[in-house]
Structures are given as structure tokens and as C-alpha cells.
Design an enzyme around this catalytic site. Sequence first.
Site, PDB file in Angstrom:
ATOM      1  N   CYS A   1      36.501  41.728  39.817  1.00  0.00           N
ATOM      2  CA  CYS A   1      36.942  41.025  41.074  1.00  0.00           C
ATOM      3  C   CYS A   1      38.419  41.503  41.224  1.00  0.00           C
ATOM      4  O   CYS A   1      39.245  41.200  40.374  1.00  0.00           O
ATOM      5  CB  CYS A   1      36.607  39.541  41.145  1.00  0.00           C
ATOM      6  SG  CYS A   1      37.458  38.651  42.568  1.00  0.00           S
TER       7      CYS A   1
ATOM      8  N   CYS B   1      40.385  37.690  41.222  1.00  0.00           N
ATOM      9  CA  CYS B   1      40.749  36.996  39.995  1.00  0.00           C
ATOM     10  C   CYS B   1      40.405  37.685  38.783  1.00  0.00           C
ATOM     11  O   CYS B   1      40.486  36.998  37.499  1.00  0.00           O
ATOM     12  CB  CYS B   1      39.556  35.861  39.990  1.00  0.00           C
ATOM     13  SG  CYS B   1      38.092  36.127  39.966  1.00  0.00           S
TER      14      CYS B   1
ATOM     15  N   CYS C   1      32.141  36.356  44.889  1.00  0.00           N
ATOM     16  CA  CYS C   1      32.718  36.047  43.489  1.00  0.00           C
ATOM     17  C   CYS C   1      32.491  34.385  43.331  1.00  0.00           C
ATOM     18  O   CYS C   1      33.071  33.810  43.954  1.00  0.00           O
ATOM     19  CB  CYS C   1      34.137  36.498  43.253  1.00  0.00           C
ATOM     20  SG  CYS C   1      34.933  35.950  41.635  1.00  0.00           S
TER      21      CYS C   1
ATOM     22  N   CYS D   1      36.397  33.047  42.564  1.00  0.00           N
ATOM     23  CA  CYS D   1      37.381  32.722  43.583  1.00  0.00           C
ATOM     24  C   CYS D   1      36.951  32.749  44.929  1.00  0.00           C
ATOM     25  O   CYS D   1      37.571  32.740  45.644  1.00  0.00           O
ATOM     26  CB  CYS D   1      38.604  33.922  43.152  1.00  0.00           C
ATOM     27  SG  CYS D   1      37.907  35.323  43.544  1.00  0.00           S
TER      28      CYS D   1
ATOM     29  N   CYS E   1      25.509  45.917  47.368  1.00  0.00           N
ATOM     30  CA  CYS E   1      26.218  46.912  48.104  1.00  0.00           C
ATOM     31  C   CYS E   1      27.552  46.193  48.432  1.00  0.00           C
ATOM     32  O   CYS E   1      27.873  45.280  48.795  1.00  0.00           O
ATOM     33  CB  CYS E   1      25.442  47.094  49.608  1.00  0.00           C
ATOM     34  SG  CYS E   1      26.368  48.279  50.656  1.00  0.00           S
TER      35      CYS E   1
END
Length: 136
Positions: free
Chosen positions: A52, A55, A101, A104, A124
Site C-alpha cells: 500500500c 501505509c 487496504c 489505512c 484490478c
Amino acid sequence: MDRTIDDPVEASENDWRSKLTPEQFRITREGGTERAFTGAYWNHKGDGMYRCICCGAELFRSDRKFDSGTGWPSFWEGVNPEAIRTIQDVSHGMVRTEIRCAKCDSHLGHVFQDSPTPTGLRYCVNSASLDFKDKT
């Protein structure tokens, strides 16, 4: 920075704006989508982990990435079921499953049940929501 699912990342809008590029902010914090075939990772072939951008949470392994022909990075499985959360997205006159995510709450993209992969899933993902860490 490694965190657990039980240790969520919280930041103010100003904190996110100072950490991210305008495009990363638009996609991850405002739920935007990058144009197909424009992101850094749509055709990326490296061996490692996609994390991510907000984070640093590990999200997708490169050996689960495949060419879906869509112009976005596509994966058939996340690194673990707890890393990604799903929510129903009814925007733009469609019903889709959004992926975020789990640490976060950043918007990653969408997951579809239309791929010829072992899971039948196609995560995707917007390149702007990812950071790649090479295995070496």
C-alpha cells in the site's frame, strides 16, 4: 513501517496530502481511478511484493500477478485475506466490489469474478495505490 491489521493507520487529510502525490491522493483517499495503460505497474514484471502506497501494508505478491489485458495491475489473490477489505460500490450506475487496504482504508481498485485464474478472481488495482518492493 510494518503494522498489523489490529494496528490501523489513521491520519488527517493534511497528513495524507503531504505524504502523497496529487494523483495518489485522488485515487487512494478520494476513490479515483487512473486511466488504463498509464500506471507504473500495469505491465511491471518485477519479483517481489506490492505494498500500500499510504501505509506500507503488504497486499499482493508478484507471483499472483497476471496480464488481464485491462491496462491495470491484476492479481488473482491477495497476500492474505485480512490485508484487503471489500465493500459494495454502487457508483457510476454499476454494482461492483471495491477493494481497500485493511490497515489505512485507502482505495485500491475493484475485484471481479471473471478471471481464468486458480481463484477465478481479478483484483484490478490502481498503480498509484501501490509501491513495489523488490525481493532482492
